[in-house]
Design a protein around this motif. Structure first.
Motif, PDB file in Angstrom:
ATOM      1  N   SER A 102      -7.707  -2.531 -11.235  1.00  0.00           N
ATOM      2  CA  SER A 102      -7.685  -1.363 -10.356  1.00  0.00           C
ATOM      3  C   SER A 102      -7.501  -1.796  -8.911  1.00  0.00           C
ATOM      4  O   SER A 102      -7.851  -2.924  -8.524  1.00  0.00           O
ATOM      5  CB  SER A 102      -8.984  -0.568 -10.493  1.00  0.00           C
ATOM      6  N   LYS A 103      -6.972  -0.903  -8.107  1.00  0.00           N
ATOM      7  CA  LYS A 103      -6.790  -1.213  -6.690  1.00  0.00           C
ATOM      8  C   LYS A 103      -8.135  -1.463  -6.011  1.00  0.00           C
ATOM      9  O   LYS A 103      -8.260  -2.351  -5.155  1.00  0.00           O
ATOM     10  CB  LYS A 103      -6.045  -0.087  -5.983  1.00  0.00           C
ATOM     11  N   LYS A 104      -9.141  -0.697  -6.368  1.00  0.00           N
ATOM     12  CA  LYS A 104     -10.468  -0.859  -5.777  1.00  0.00           C
ATOM     13  C   LYS A 104     -10.998  -2.267  -6.012  1.00  0.00           C
ATOM     14  O   LYS A 104     -11.487  -2.928  -5.086  1.00  0.00           O
ATOM     15  CB  LYS A 104     -11.429   0.178  -6.363  1.00  0.00           C
ATOM     16  N   ASP A 105     -10.888  -2.749  -7.237  1.00  0.00           N
ATOM     17  CA  ASP A 105     -11.367  -4.090  -7.550  1.00  0.00           C
ATOM     18  C   ASP A 105     -10.484  -5.162  -6.909  1.00  0.00           C
ATOM     19  O   ASP A 105     -10.967  -6.197  -6.450  1.00  0.00           O
ATOM     20  CB  ASP A 105     -11.428  -4.292  -9.057  1.00  0.00           C
TER      21      ASP A 105
ATOM     22  N   ALA B 122       1.413  -2.655 -10.788  1.00  0.00           N
ATOM     23  CA  ALA B 122       1.352  -1.858 -12.020  1.00  0.00           C
ATOM     24  C   ALA B 122      -0.103  -1.543 -12.367  1.00  0.00           C
ATOM     25  O   ALA B 122      -0.429  -0.419 -12.779  1.00  0.00           O
ATOM     26  CB  ALA B 122       2.036  -2.597 -13.163  1.00  0.00           C
ATOM     27  N   GLY B 123      -0.974  -2.527 -12.182  1.00  0.00           N
ATOM     28  CA  GLY B 123      -2.395  -2.309 -12.444  1.00  0.00           C
ATOM     29  C   GLY B 123      -2.980  -1.258 -11.519  1.00  0.00           C
ATOM     30  O   GLY B 123      -3.765  -0.407 -11.950  1.00  0.00           O
ATOM     31  N   TRP B 124      -2.618  -1.307 -10.263  1.00  0.00           N
ATOM     32  CA  TRP B 124      -3.094  -0.299  -9.305  1.00  0.00           C
ATOM     33  C   TRP B 124      -2.695   1.107  -9.760  1.00  0.00           C
ATOM     34  O   TRP B 124      -3.461   2.059  -9.604  1.00  0.00           O
ATOM     35  CB  TRP B 124      -2.502  -0.543  -7.927  1.00  0.00           C
ATOM     36  N   LEU B 125      -1.490   1.195 -10.313  1.00  0.00           N
ATOM     37  CA  LEU B 125      -0.946   2.494 -10.719  1.00  0.00           C
ATOM     38  C   LEU B 125      -1.376   2.907 -12.122  1.00  0.00           C
ATOM     39  O   LEU B 125      -1.066   4.016 -12.560  1.00  0.00           O
ATOM     40  CB  LEU B 125       0.587   2.453 -10.650  1.00  0.00           C
ATOM     41  N   GLY B 126      -2.065   2.003 -12.827  1.00  0.00           N
ATOM     42  CA  GLY B 126      -2.471   2.290 -14.199  1.00  0.00           C
ATOM     43  C   GLY B 126      -1.316   2.279 -15.173  1.00  0.00           C
ATOM     44  O   GLY B 126      -1.325   2.996 -16.175  1.00  0.00           O
ATOM     45  N   LEU B 127      -0.319   1.422 -14.892  1.00  0.00           N
ATOM     46  CA  LEU B 127       0.888   1.354 -15.714  1.00  0.00           C
ATOM     47  C   LEU B 127       1.054  -0.028 -16.335  1.00  0.00           C
ATOM     48  O   LEU B 127       0.426  -1.001 -15.909  1.00  0.00           O
ATOM     49  CB  LEU B 127       2.129   1.647 -14.856  1.00  0.00           C
TER      50      LEU B 127
ATOM     51  N   MET C 164       2.240   6.772  -6.757  1.00  0.00           N
ATOM     52  CA  MET C 164       1.142   7.569  -7.311  1.00  0.00           C
ATOM     53  C   MET C 164       1.449   9.058  -7.194  1.00  0.00           C
ATOM     54  O   MET C 164       1.141   9.847  -8.091  1.00  0.00           O
ATOM     55  CB  MET C 164      -0.167   7.259  -6.579  1.00  0.00           C
ATOM     56  N   ASN C 165       2.080   9.429  -6.086  1.00  0.00           N
ATOM     57  CA  ASN C 165       2.357  10.839  -5.826  1.00  0.00           C
ATOM     58  C   ASN C 165       3.717  11.301  -6.332  1.00  0.00           C
ATOM     59  O   ASN C 165       3.911  12.485  -6.598  1.00  0.00           O
ATOM     60  CB  ASN C 165       2.249  11.110  -4.315  1.00  0.00           C
ATOM     61  N   ASN C 166       4.640  10.368  -6.482  1.00  0.00           N
ATOM     62  CA  ASN C 166       5.982  10.727  -6.945  1.00  0.00           C
ATOM     63  C   ASN C 166       6.545   9.592  -7.793  1.00  0.00           C
ATOM     64  O   ASN C 166       7.362   8.794  -7.335  1.00  0.00           O
ATOM     65  CB  ASN C 166       6.899  11.007  -5.745  1.00  0.00           C
TER      66      ASN C 166
ATOM     67  N   GLU D 133       0.843  -1.200   0.000  1.00  0.00           N
ATOM     68  CA  GLU D 133       0.000   0.000   0.000  1.00  0.00           C
ATOM     69  C   GLU D 133       0.878   1.250   0.000  1.00  0.00           C
ATOM     70  O   GLU D 133       0.611   2.230  -0.694  1.00  0.00           O
ATOM     71  CB  GLU D 133      -0.903  -0.005   1.236  1.00  0.00           C
ATOM     72  N   GLY D 134       1.951   1.215   0.792  1.00  0.00           N
ATOM     73  CA  GLY D 134       2.872   2.344   0.840  1.00  0.00           C
ATOM     74  C   GLY D 134       3.555   2.594  -0.490  1.00  0.00           C
ATOM     75  O   GLY D 134       3.724   3.746  -0.913  1.00  0.00           O
ATOM     76  N   ALA D 135       3.948   1.515  -1.179  1.00  0.00           N
ATOM     77  CA  ALA D 135       4.574   1.659  -2.496  1.00  0.00           C
ATOM     78  C   ALA D 135       3.604   2.293  -3.477  1.00  0.00           C
ATOM     79  O   ALA D 135       3.975   3.164  -4.275  1.00  0.00           O
ATOM     80  CB  ALA D 135       5.031   0.291  -3.006  1.00  0.00           C
TER      81      ALA D 135
END
Length: 329
Positions: free
Chosen positions: A244-247, A200-205, A124-126, A117-119
């Motif tokens: 997605s992270k939500k899914d 990568a999926g969570w990040l959309g990459l 996502m922010n940087n 989760e931290g990664a």
């Protein structure tokens, strides 16, 4: 002198690594017998989705490998659950109620926070960060005690993961202190390329390369005559674990709940097996994972008709091929 192996797939890099060890003549004494060793091996898999070592003979257990992904992502360390899909695991990791070195537990809660989760939040922010490290080895509980004696039977072979985003892709480097080319490496590839693909999926990459450093790549002498190479043509793994992270946060607990039920209950009925097998998610890749996981249970229950029904629903041709090879062994 360092060894460098670069290939497109896990199967190809594994064959090169195994062949190098089979040709290594020097023997060392280890706590589990004599072994051959190559120090400082750098491996790159250019397409991490091709994570499966399908030409190892004997065949790896596709059901155990997939069950372990779910076990790890849920951050659990309960031995009874994962041992159901690999009854021999306690021979190598020790006879524990909870495995002390379980990767999922180490990644998701051992260090008092969820590193995955931290990664996600950090990248996502940087996205250009060079500081995202997922730590697995904990010297406080893993470092050898008096006279170099191991603290327990389940010291993590994986030390840490180094994760970066470059050119819109998630690059992954996995650092291993010790790596058994026969028993461990095929599963290590599945474990961490899967986490790479999921993050990568969570990040959309997209996933970039998977890079694997084995400080001690080895093969036990007892396994030299066991290890062989098949010659099956490559079937591409088309399933993507990127969602997605939500899914993902909904799907993995659901899958693990089903796994837990199957592993902890005796006299499971056919209707219960069928209910667990049909995940009916919007993601074919995850439906296929559940099919294989439950097919293993149906096989143990000797319900071969249901095994055929479930595996006929699996659309991943590589999974089906590896399932048949595992049955044939």
């Amino acid at each position: 002198m360092a060894e460098i192996i670069i290939e497109k797939s896990a199967n190809d890099v594994w064959k090169v690594a195994a062949d190098k060890l089979l040709n290594e003549k020097n023997l060392l004494d280890g706590r589990n017998g004599e072994y051959r060793e190559i120090l400082h091996t750098f491996i790159t898999i250019k397409d991490p989705r091709q994570k499966w070592v399908y030409n190892r003979v004997p065949a790896i257990s596709i059901a155990y490998a997939l069950a372990e992904i779910v076990w790890i992502l849920n951050g659990d360390n309960a031995a009874k659950i994962i041992n159901y899909w690999n009854p021999a695991l306690n021979k190598f990791a020790g006879d524990y109620k909870y495995y002390p070195g379980a990767y999922g537990k180490r990644i998701r809660s051992h260090f008092k926070f969820d590193q995955l989760e931290g990664a996600y939040n950090a990248l996502m922010n940087n996205p250009n960060s060079r500081q995202v490290v997922i730590q697995i080895y904990d010297p406080e509980v893993d470092f050898p005690i008096d006279k170099g004696r191991p603290r327990n039977d389940d010291i993590p072979c994986n030390v840490c993961s180094l994760i970066k985003v470059r050119d819109g892709k998630l690059e992954w480097s996995q650092i291993m202190r010790s790596n058994d080319v026969f028993l461990g490496m095929p599963y290590n590839f599945v474990q961490f390329t899967s986490i790479q693909e999921i993050l990568a999926g969570w990040l959309g990459l997209e996933s970039g390369t998977y890079n694997h450093y084995s400080d001690s790549l080895h093969l036990y002498q007892r396994d030299v005559k066991k290890i062989k190479f098949g010659n099956d043509n490559m079937i591409h793994n088309e399933d993507s674990l990127a969602i997605s992270k939500k899914d993902s946060d909904k799907l993995f607990p659901d899958m693990y709940e089903r796994m837990s039920f199957l592993s902890l209950h005796k006299n499971i009925t056919e209707s219960q097996l069928r209910e667990c097998a049909y995940l009916d998610s919007n993601y074919t890749a995850y439906n296929n994972i559940m099919f294989v996981i439950v097919a293993y249970v149906a096989q143990k229950c000797e319900n071969y008709k249901l095994v055929s029904e479930i595996m006929d629903r699996c659309t991943n041709k590589l999974y089906c091929q590896m399932w048949k090879k595992w049955l044939d062994k």
